[in-house]
Design a protein around this motif. Structure first.
Motif, PDB file in Angstrom:
ATOM      1  N   ARG A  57      48.670  31.173  27.441  1.00  0.00           N
ATOM      2  CA  ARG A  57      49.228  31.462  26.124  1.00  0.00           C
ATOM      3  C   ARG A  57      50.264  32.573  26.191  1.00  0.00           C
ATOM      4  O   ARG A  57      50.968  32.832  25.224  1.00  0.00           O
ATOM      5  N   GLY A  58      50.344  33.246  27.330  1.00  0.00           N
ATOM      6  CA  GLY A  58      51.320  34.319  27.485  1.00  0.00           C
ATOM      7  C   GLY A  58      50.903  35.580  26.770  1.00  0.00           C
ATOM      8  O   GLY A  58      49.731  35.946  26.772  1.00  0.00           O
ATOM      9  N   GLN A  59      51.872  36.244  26.167  1.00  0.00           N
ATOM     10  CA  GLN A  59      51.656  37.479  25.414  1.00  0.00           C
ATOM     11  C   GLN A  59      50.936  38.525  26.264  1.00  0.00           C
ATOM     12  O   GLN A  59      50.126  39.297  25.780  1.00  0.00           O
ATOM     13  N   ASP A  60      51.237  38.524  27.568  1.00  0.00           N
ATOM     14  CA  ASP A  60      50.658  39.487  28.506  1.00  0.00           C
ATOM     15  C   ASP A  60      49.129  39.508  28.490  1.00  0.00           C
ATOM     16  O   ASP A  60      48.504  40.550  28.623  1.00  0.00           O
ATOM     17  N   ARG A  61      48.517  38.348  28.331  1.00  0.00           N
ATOM     18  CA  ARG A  61      47.059  38.235  28.378  1.00  0.00           C
ATOM     19  C   ARG A  61      46.654  37.910  29.808  1.00  0.00           C
ATOM     20  O   ARG A  61      47.289  37.088  30.469  1.00  0.00           O
ATOM     21  N   SER A  62      45.578  38.532  30.266  1.00  0.00           N
ATOM     22  CA  SER A  62      45.091  38.223  31.602  1.00  0.00           C
ATOM     23  C   SER A  62      43.593  38.502  31.705  1.00  0.00           C
ATOM     24  O   SER A  62      43.009  39.212  30.890  1.00  0.00           O
ATOM     25  N   LEU A  63      43.011  37.886  32.717  1.00  0.00           N
ATOM     26  CA  LEU A  63      41.625  38.123  33.088  1.00  0.00           C
ATOM     27  C   LEU A  63      41.658  38.767  34.461  1.00  0.00           C
ATOM     28  O   LEU A  63      42.292  38.242  35.384  1.00  0.00           O
ATOM     29  N   ARG A  64      41.008  39.898  34.599  1.00  0.00           N
ATOM     30  CA  ARG A  64      40.903  40.559  35.896  1.00  0.00           C
ATOM     31  C   ARG A  64      39.458  40.468  36.354  1.00  0.00           C
ATOM     32  O   ARG A  64      38.530  40.701  35.576  1.00  0.00           O
ATOM     33  N   VAL A  65      39.295  40.122  37.610  1.00  0.00           N
ATOM     34  CA  VAL A  65      37.971  40.010  38.206  1.00  0.00           C
ATOM     35  C   VAL A  65      37.935  40.956  39.394  1.00  0.00           C
ATOM     36  O   VAL A  65      38.787  40.867  40.277  1.00  0.00           O
ATOM     37  N   THR A  66      36.964  41.862  39.396  1.00  0.00           N
ATOM     38  CA  THR A  66      36.856  42.804  40.503  1.00  0.00           C
ATOM     39  C   THR A  66      35.414  42.899  40.989  1.00  0.00           C
ATOM     40  O   THR A  66      34.473  42.907  40.194  1.00  0.00           O
ATOM     41  N   TRP A  67      35.274  42.937  42.305  1.00  0.00           N
ATOM     42  CA  TRP A  67      33.982  43.152  42.940  1.00  0.00           C
ATOM     43  C   TRP A  67      33.780  44.637  43.115  1.00  0.00           C
ATOM     44  O   TRP A  67      34.683  45.344  43.561  1.00  0.00           O
ATOM     45  N   HIS A  68      32.607  45.103  42.801  1.00  0.00           N
ATOM     46  CA  HIS A  68      32.238  46.504  43.007  1.00  0.00           C
ATOM     47  C   HIS A  68      30.999  46.509  43.909  1.00  0.00           C
ATOM     48  O   HIS A  68      29.870  46.479  43.424  1.00  0.00           O
ATOM     49  N   GLN A  69      31.254  46.506  45.213  1.00  0.00           N
ATOM     50  CA  GLN A  69      30.175  46.387  46.196  1.00  0.00           C
ATOM     51  C   GLN A  69      29.144  47.513  46.057  1.00  0.00           C
ATOM     52  O   GLN A  69      27.957  47.282  46.204  1.00  0.00           O
ATOM     53  N   GLU A  70      29.633  48.720  45.780  1.00  0.00           N
ATOM     54  CA  GLU A  70      28.732  49.876  45.727  1.00  0.00           C
ATOM     55  C   GLU A  70      27.671  49.737  44.647  1.00  0.00           C
ATOM     56  O   GLU A  70      26.568  50.270  44.777  1.00  0.00           O
ATOM     57  N   SER A  71      27.973  49.002  43.577  1.00  0.00           N
ATOM     58  CA  SER A  71      26.993  48.817  42.504  1.00  0.00           C
ATOM     59  C   SER A  71      26.536  47.363  42.379  1.00  0.00           C
ATOM     60  O   SER A  71      25.807  47.031  41.437  1.00  0.00           O
ATOM     61  N   GLN A  72      26.964  46.508  43.325  1.00  0.00           N
ATOM     62  CA  GLN A  72      26.578  45.098  43.339  1.00  0.00           C
ATOM     63  C   GLN A  72      26.879  44.414  42.010  1.00  0.00           C
ATOM     64  O   GLN A  72      26.044  43.726  41.429  1.00  0.00           O
ATOM     65  N   LEU A  73      28.128  44.619  41.540  1.00  0.00           N
ATOM     66  CA  LEU A  73      28.583  44.040  40.283  1.00  0.00           C
ATOM     67  C   LEU A  73      29.916  43.336  40.449  1.00  0.00           C
ATOM     68  O   LEU A  73      30.738  43.725  41.280  1.00  0.00           O
ATOM     69  N   VAL A  74      30.120  42.337  39.631  1.00  0.00           N
ATOM     70  CA  VAL A  74      31.434  41.752  39.440  1.00  0.00           C
ATOM     71  C   VAL A  74      31.809  42.091  38.004  1.00  0.00           C
ATOM     72  O   VAL A  74      31.020  41.885  37.081  1.00  0.00           O
TER      73      VAL A  74
END
Length: 87
Positions: A17-34
């Protein structure tokens, strides 16, 4: 002030849809989270923390949906290819 290190594993997916929309996915190994975060115009609009234990379930769901989408597309192509042609 302590500086936090950025996660080494992650990705950015742009919203069609544009309008500078995004989904960021990050792994955080130290806390075992995505962490899934929604962004608009470089501003984080919301986050969701998914434990590493839950990631396989998310992957399975996405895979199932993709398989179903491919099957539906294949059926549409087969219907079109198998349809009688005029002429």
């Amino acid at each position: 002030m302590a500086q936090r290190q950025l996660p080494r594993t992650g990705a950015v997916f742009l919203d069609p849809r544009g309008q500078d929309r995004s989904l960021r996915v990050t792994w955080h190994q130290e806390s075992q989270l995505v962490v899934l975060s929604l962004w608009r115009d470089n501003v984080c609009a919301g986050t969701f923390r998914l434990s590493a234990d839950e990631v396989p379930g998310l992957i399975a769901l996405l895979r199932r949906g993709l398989d179903e989408a491919y099957d539906a597309a294949r059926e549409r192509v087969e219907r079109v290819d198998g349809a009688p042609r005029a002429g």
